[in-house]
Design a protein around this motif. Sequence first.
Motif, mmCIF file in Angstrom:
data_model
loop_
_atom_site.group_PDB
_atom_site.id
_atom_site.type_symbol
_atom_site.label_atom_id
_atom_site.label_comp_id
_atom_site.label_asym_id
_atom_site.label_seq_id
_atom_site.Cartn_x
_atom_site.Cartn_y
_atom_site.Cartn_z
ATOM 1 N N CYS A 131 0.872 -1.171 0.000
ATOM 2 C CA CYS A 131 0.000 0.000 0.000
ATOM 3 C C CYS A 131 0.910 1.222 0.000
ATOM 4 C CB CYS A 131 -0.865 0.063 1.254
ATOM 5 S SG CYS A 131 -1.800 -1.402 1.654
ATOM 6 N N VAL A 136 0.926 5.692 0.550
ATOM 7 C CA VAL A 136 0.324 7.013 0.762
ATOM 8 C C VAL A 136 1.403 8.032 0.430
ATOM 9 C CG1 VAL A 136 -0.522 8.677 2.465
ATOM 10 C CG2 VAL A 136 -1.396 6.330 2.487
ATOM 11 N N ILE A 185 -6.998 4.823 -4.841
ATOM 12 C CA ILE A 185 -8.235 4.811 -4.062
ATOM 13 C C ILE A 185 -8.316 6.117 -3.281
ATOM 14 C CG2 ILE A 185 -9.508 3.659 -2.207
ATOM 15 C CD1 ILE A 185 -8.313 1.046 -3.093
ATOM 16 N N SER A 186 -9.350 6.886 -3.558
ATOM 17 C CA SER A 186 -9.469 8.219 -2.984
ATOM 18 C C SER A 186 -10.500 8.260 -1.864
ATOM 19 C CB SER A 186 -9.865 9.219 -4.073
ATOM 20 O OG SER A 186 -10.144 10.488 -3.511
ATOM 21 N N ALA A 187 -10.161 8.987 -0.792
ATOM 22 C CA ALA A 187 -11.100 9.185 0.314
ATOM 23 C C ALA A 187 -12.161 10.219 -0.049
ATOM 24 C CB ALA A 187 -10.346 9.621 1.569
ATOM 25 N N TYR A 241 -13.027 4.722 -1.516
ATOM 26 C CA TYR A 241 -12.470 3.816 -0.510
ATOM 27 C C TYR A 241 -13.547 2.892 0.040
ATOM 28 C CZ TYR A 241 -10.440 1.899 3.686
ATOM 29 O OH TYR A 241 -9.993 1.022 4.648
ATOM 30 N N ARG A 243 -13.181 -0.675 2.192
ATOM 31 C CA ARG A 243 -12.104 -1.453 2.797
ATOM 32 C C ARG A 243 -11.992 -2.860 2.218
ATOM 33 N NH1 ARG A 243 -10.951 -5.073 6.758
ATOM 34 N NH2 ARG A 243 -13.152 -5.375 7.238
ATOM 35 N N ALA A 278 -10.519 -2.877 -1.205
ATOM 36 C CA ALA A 278 -9.081 -2.577 -1.167
ATOM 37 C C ALA A 278 -8.278 -3.810 -0.763
ATOM 38 C CB ALA A 278 -8.821 -1.426 -0.202
ATOM 39 N N PHE A 303 -3.337 5.041 -1.724
ATOM 40 C CA PHE A 303 -4.430 5.728 -1.050
ATOM 41 C C PHE A 303 -4.222 7.229 -1.187
ATOM 42 C CE2 PHE A 303 -4.368 1.678 1.341
ATOM 43 C CZ PHE A 303 -5.686 1.291 1.121
ATOM 44 N N ARG A 326 -4.886 3.730 7.336
ATOM 45 C CA ARG A 326 -5.066 2.732 6.269
ATOM 46 C C ARG A 326 -4.201 1.493 6.519
ATOM 47 N NH1 ARG A 326 -9.561 4.986 5.354
ATOM 48 N NH2 ARG A 326 -9.659 6.647 3.789
#
Length: 252
Positions: free
Chosen positions: A63, A65, A116-118, A128, A130, A133, A145, A163
């Motif tokens: 993952c 960020v 994947i966008s919040a 998003y 879960r 993902a 993310f 996350r």
Amino acid sequence: MTVPTATAPDAPAEARSKGYGRVMLKISGEALMGDQGYGLHPPTVQRIADEVKSVHDMGVEICMVIGGGNIFRGLQGSAQGMERATADYMGMLATVMNALAMQAALEGRGIHTRVISAIRMDEVAEPYIRRRAVRHLEKKRIIIFAAGTGNPYFTTDTAATLRANEMNCEAIFKGTKVDGVYDRDPKKFPDAVRYDTVSYDEVLQKHLNVMDASAIALARDNNLPIIVFSLDEPGGFRGILAGKGTYTRVHG
């Protein structure tokens, strides 16, 4: 309690030896701008993509960020008189731009990647969810993310820790410009001391520059280790997973 994720059965022994089957890589937006003062430096993005690919090739689920400070930083906008929530939302949009750039670089290397966008923006990123993902990770796709937590007043450090816990990652790898955590800035103070290991509480008490306090507290409460290493060191990310290299481990 965090549930350990099994390493893929076909992963090479060097990946299995350290017990990391799924990790979170957190990097700043500034890491993407190279020697420029602003924006994206394509050769730097490509180099980081190569680092990520080398770990993905080990069978490790990844993952990511990425911060947005190379384009816009909410705190700086707020300090200049902009309303804080608006400034933070602008910073979140900057992280989406960086995520798309990294996705393009990774997919250019044949790696299936999902942003994947919040914040919903269905034309460019998935929302998003879960379980979806987690399924992407199980299919060996790299997830980036974006847009932080989707809320103002939270940093991308906190988003990465949140996350990582939700994805059941075994560790957060924080890529920086130095090879670990120091008691003070090693670029300004040649006698700065590097820690091999340091506790969450020490990071908070001594105000060590690892992540913001909310992220450290969230990692501590869920016993999620943070590995701080130099992203500028070629092969450093892969080397740590293979049991080599220099880094600082933040743990309980």
